[in-house]
Design a protein around this motif. Structure first.
Motif, PDB file in Angstrom:
ATOM      1  N   ILE A  78      -4.267  -6.603  -0.349  1.00  0.00           N
ATOM      2  CA  ILE A  78      -4.584  -5.211  -0.641  1.00  0.00           C
ATOM      3  C   ILE A  78      -6.071  -5.013  -0.908  1.00  0.00           C
ATOM      4  O   ILE A  78      -6.660  -4.000  -0.510  1.00  0.00           O
ATOM      5  N   ASP A  79      -6.715  -5.971  -1.580  1.00  0.00           N
ATOM      6  CA  ASP A  79      -8.148  -5.826  -1.853  1.00  0.00           C
ATOM      7  C   ASP A  79      -8.957  -5.846  -0.563  1.00  0.00           C
ATOM      8  O   ASP A  79      -9.914  -5.062  -0.414  1.00  0.00           O
ATOM      9  N   VAL A  80      -8.591  -6.724   0.359  1.00  0.00           N
ATOM     10  CA  VAL A  80      -9.289  -6.766   1.649  1.00  0.00           C
ATOM     11  C   VAL A  80      -8.992  -5.483   2.431  1.00  0.00           C
ATOM     12  O   VAL A  80      -9.880  -4.930   3.097  1.00  0.00           O
ATOM     13  N   ALA A  81      -7.763  -4.994   2.352  1.00  0.00           N
ATOM     14  CA  ALA A  81      -7.408  -3.756   3.050  1.00  0.00           C
ATOM     15  C   ALA A  81      -8.271  -2.600   2.562  1.00  0.00           C
ATOM     16  O   ALA A  81      -8.755  -1.788   3.365  1.00  0.00           O
ATOM     17  N   ARG A  82      -8.476  -2.509   1.260  1.00  0.00           N
ATOM     18  CA  ARG A  82      -9.336  -1.443   0.730  1.00  0.00           C
ATOM     19  C   ARG A  82     -10.779  -1.643   1.177  1.00  0.00           C
ATOM     20  O   ARG A  82     -11.490  -0.673   1.473  1.00  0.00           O
ATOM     21  N   ARG A  83     -11.200  -2.881   1.240  1.00  0.00           N
ATOM     22  CA  ARG A  83     -12.567  -3.157   1.711  1.00  0.00           C
ATOM     23  C   ARG A  83     -12.721  -2.764   3.176  1.00  0.00           C
ATOM     24  O   ARG A  83     -13.753  -2.212   3.576  1.00  0.00           O
ATOM     25  N   MET A  84     -11.714  -3.040   3.991  1.00  0.00           N
ATOM     26  CA  MET A  84     -11.774  -2.663   5.396  1.00  0.00           C
ATOM     27  C   MET A  84     -11.799  -1.143   5.554  1.00  0.00           C
ATOM     28  O   MET A  84     -12.501  -0.605   6.423  1.00  0.00           O
ATOM     29  N   ASN A  85     -11.061  -0.436   4.715  1.00  0.00           N
ATOM     30  CA  ASN A  85     -11.071   1.024   4.787  1.00  0.00           C
ATOM     31  C   ASN A  85     -12.443   1.571   4.400  1.00  0.00           C
ATOM     32  O   ASN A  85     -12.942   2.520   5.019  1.00  0.00           O
ATOM     33  N   ALA A  86     -13.060   0.967   3.389  1.00  0.00           N
ATOM     34  CA  ALA A  86     -14.412   1.388   2.996  1.00  0.00           C
ATOM     35  C   ALA A  86     -15.413   1.084   4.104  1.00  0.00           C
ATOM     36  O   ALA A  86     -16.343   1.866   4.352  1.00  0.00           O
ATOM     37  N   LEU A  87     -15.223  -0.045   4.782  1.00  0.00           N
ATOM     38  CA  LEU A  87     -16.105  -0.410   5.890  1.00  0.00           C
ATOM     39  C   LEU A  87     -16.017   0.636   6.995  1.00  0.00           C
ATOM     40  O   LEU A  87     -17.027   1.070   7.561  1.00  0.00           O
TER      41      LEU A  87
ATOM     42  N   ASP B 114      -4.685  29.590  14.572  1.00  0.00           N
ATOM     43  CA  ASP B 114      -4.819  29.487  13.119  1.00  0.00           C
ATOM     44  C   ASP B 114      -5.184  28.035  12.819  1.00  0.00           C
ATOM     45  O   ASP B 114      -4.344  27.137  12.955  1.00  0.00           O
ATOM     46  N   VAL B 115      -6.437  27.792  12.448  1.00  0.00           N
ATOM     47  CA  VAL B 115      -6.950  26.427  12.309  1.00  0.00           C
ATOM     48  C   VAL B 115      -7.226  26.102  10.847  1.00  0.00           C
ATOM     49  O   VAL B 115      -7.911  26.863  10.146  1.00  0.00           O
ATOM     50  N   SER B 116      -6.715  24.983  10.397  1.00  0.00           N
ATOM     51  CA  SER B 116      -6.984  24.480   9.047  1.00  0.00           C
ATOM     52  C   SER B 116      -7.412  23.027   9.162  1.00  0.00           C
ATOM     53  O   SER B 116      -6.757  22.231   9.843  1.00  0.00           O
ATOM     54  N   LEU B 117      -8.505  22.681   8.512  1.00  0.00           N
ATOM     55  CA  LEU B 117      -8.981  21.298   8.468  1.00  0.00           C
ATOM     56  C   LEU B 117      -8.990  20.838   7.017  1.00  0.00           C
ATOM     57  O   LEU B 117      -9.489  21.543   6.141  1.00  0.00           O
ATOM     58  N   ARG B 118      -8.429  19.676   6.762  1.00  0.00           N
ATOM     59  CA  ARG B 118      -8.353  19.142   5.411  1.00  0.00           C
ATOM     60  C   ARG B 118      -8.951  17.739   5.384  1.00  0.00           C
ATOM     61  O   ARG B 118      -8.623  16.902   6.224  1.00  0.00           O
ATOM     62  N   ARG B 119      -9.796  17.497   4.411  1.00  0.00           N
ATOM     63  CA  ARG B 119     -10.340  16.144   4.247  1.00  0.00           C
ATOM     64  C   ARG B 119      -9.302  15.281   3.541  1.00  0.00           C
ATOM     65  O   ARG B 119      -8.812  15.632   2.458  1.00  0.00           O
ATOM     66  N   LEU B 120      -8.958  14.182   4.159  1.00  0.00           N
ATOM     67  CA  LEU B 120      -7.932  13.295   3.607  1.00  0.00           C
ATOM     68  C   LEU B 120      -8.204  11.869   4.045  1.00  0.00           C
ATOM     69  O   LEU B 120      -8.311  11.585   5.242  1.00  0.00           O
ATOM     70  N   ASP B 121      -8.329  10.970   3.078  1.00  0.00           N
ATOM     71  CA  ASP B 121      -8.456   9.540   3.369  1.00  0.00           C
ATOM     72  C   ASP B 121      -7.043   8.997   3.546  1.00  0.00           C
ATOM     73  O   ASP B 121      -6.373   8.638   2.569  1.00  0.00           O
ATOM     74  N   ILE B 122      -6.590   8.962   4.779  1.00  0.00           N
ATOM     75  CA  ILE B 122      -5.205   8.610   5.068  1.00  0.00           C
ATOM     76  C   ILE B 122      -4.898   7.172   4.660  1.00  0.00           C
ATOM     77  O   ILE B 122      -3.852   6.887   4.056  1.00  0.00           O
ATOM     78  N   VAL B 123      -5.794   6.244   4.967  1.00  0.00           N
ATOM     79  CA  VAL B 123      -5.536   4.838   4.650  1.00  0.00           C
ATOM     80  C   VAL B 123      -5.493   4.631   3.146  1.00  0.00           C
ATOM     81  O   VAL B 123      -4.626   3.919   2.617  1.00  0.00           O
ATOM     82  N   ASP B 124      -6.408   5.253   2.412  1.00  0.00           N
ATOM     83  CA  ASP B 124      -6.393   5.125   0.958  1.00  0.00           C
ATOM     84  C   ASP B 124      -5.082   5.650   0.388  1.00  0.00           C
ATOM     85  O   ASP B 124      -4.488   5.041  -0.506  1.00  0.00           O
ATOM     86  N   ALA B 125      -4.619   6.787   0.918  1.00  0.00           N
ATOM     87  CA  ALA B 125      -3.351   7.351   0.456  1.00  0.00           C
ATOM     88  C   ALA B 125      -2.185   6.437   0.806  1.00  0.00           C
ATOM     89  O   ALA B 125      -1.233   6.290   0.022  1.00  0.00           O
TER      90      ALA B 125
END
Length: 289
Positions: free
Chosen positions: A14-23, A118-129
């Motif tokens: 999990i720690d490496v996964a979070r690091r890869m997402n940050a990368l 009708d367009v909506s854009l939402r900022r979402l860190d999918i991998v973090d979630a």
């Protein structure tokens, strides 16, 4: 062709996964303009997905009109520079309520869609979630804010897609959770379309992936054992330090993901498309029962 040795499938911690997402977040933030310039046109596989959507039970088959009888709700996960939305617009779809989610708003800067949508854009860190186990709730909140609902329940997507993104999701569990969250956000009878990048099936791309992975691991003070099976670190246009985490899929892994979904959805199409070889992406089209 694989960097990892033969043996049982393994995932990164999990720690490496979070690091890869940050990368990856850093990569897209710093290279948004140059990356977006190389991602302007639609993929051939999208046309097949749209045709499958048009053929669903009770729907119109004319792709130059809205495939939904009323408003068509489209959920686009990791929408990037909105090129799938532009593909839909170019196909002549009208009456679209589009919700795009992404963690890099810079990619969509300057993109335009039909004024009738009708367009909506939402900022979402999918991998973090995903790694936190919160994606289904996060998507539910985004949908409620964009589309609302009725007394019968919240609105849901007629069509949900994730194209060019699954390879950025570390670990099998998180990939499966993504598919489940997408299906939960899709109405019964609706469709979910996903692509799986198979870059290690291409000799040229595989050679580059092995080389950049060894280089990146050294630069990041990591070893190949830190990564999971079929995980790689790819470069970008020779730029120093421009690494991004990517996972290469094969048929057996897609089989496993679909099997682990159980009866949540029914595959209605599975095919390969895209790239010079015509099979660089594997596609799966799922229908919620």
């Amino acid at each position: 062709m694989q960097l990892q040795e033969d043996g049982a499938h393994r995932d990164m911690g999990i720690d490496v996964a979070r690091r890869m997402n940050a990368l990856n977040a850093r990569f897209y933030r710093e290279n948004a303009a140059s990356f977006s310039q190389t991602r302007r046109s639609g993929w051939p596989g999208w046309q097949r997905c749209l045709e499958e959507f048009g053929r669903r039970e009770g729907a119109a088959t004319d792709l130059h009109s809205a495939p939904c009888e009323m408003t068509c709700h489209v959920l686009d996960l990791a929408c990037g520079n909105l090129r799938f939305a532009r593909f839909l617009a170019d196909a002549g779809l009208e009456g679209v309520s589009y919700l795009g989610t992404d963690d890099c708003p810079e990619l969509a800067a300057g993109a335009s869609l039909p004024s009738t949508w009708d367009v909506s854009l939402r900022r979402l860190d999918i991998v973090d979630a995903l790694l936190a186990g919160d994606l289904q709730d996060e998507l539910g909140t985004a949908i409620a804010q964009a589309w609302g609902g009725t007394a019968a329940g919240p609105a849901k997507a007629d069509l949900s897609v994730a194209f060019g993104f699954l390879h950025h999701v570390p670990t099998h569990a998180a990939r499966l959770a993504l598919l489940r969250a997408m299906l939960a956000a899709t109405r019964p009878g609706g469709m979910c379309c996903v692509s799986f990048w198979r870059f290690m099936s291409d000799e040229r791309l595989a050679t580059k992936a092995n080389a950049t992975t060894h280089e990146a691991l050294a630069a990041l003070d990591m070893s190949k054992g830190d990564l999971g099976t079929s995980d790689y670190l790819l470069g970008w246009q020779g730029a120093p330090g421009a690494w991004r985490y990517c996972h290469s899929f094969d048929d057996a892994e897609v089989d496993e993901l679909l099997s682990d979904l159980g009866g949540v959805a029914r595959p209605v199409a599975r095919f390969a498309s895209d790239g010079r070889s015509g099979d660089l992406n594997a596609y799966v089209v799922l229908r919620r029962p």
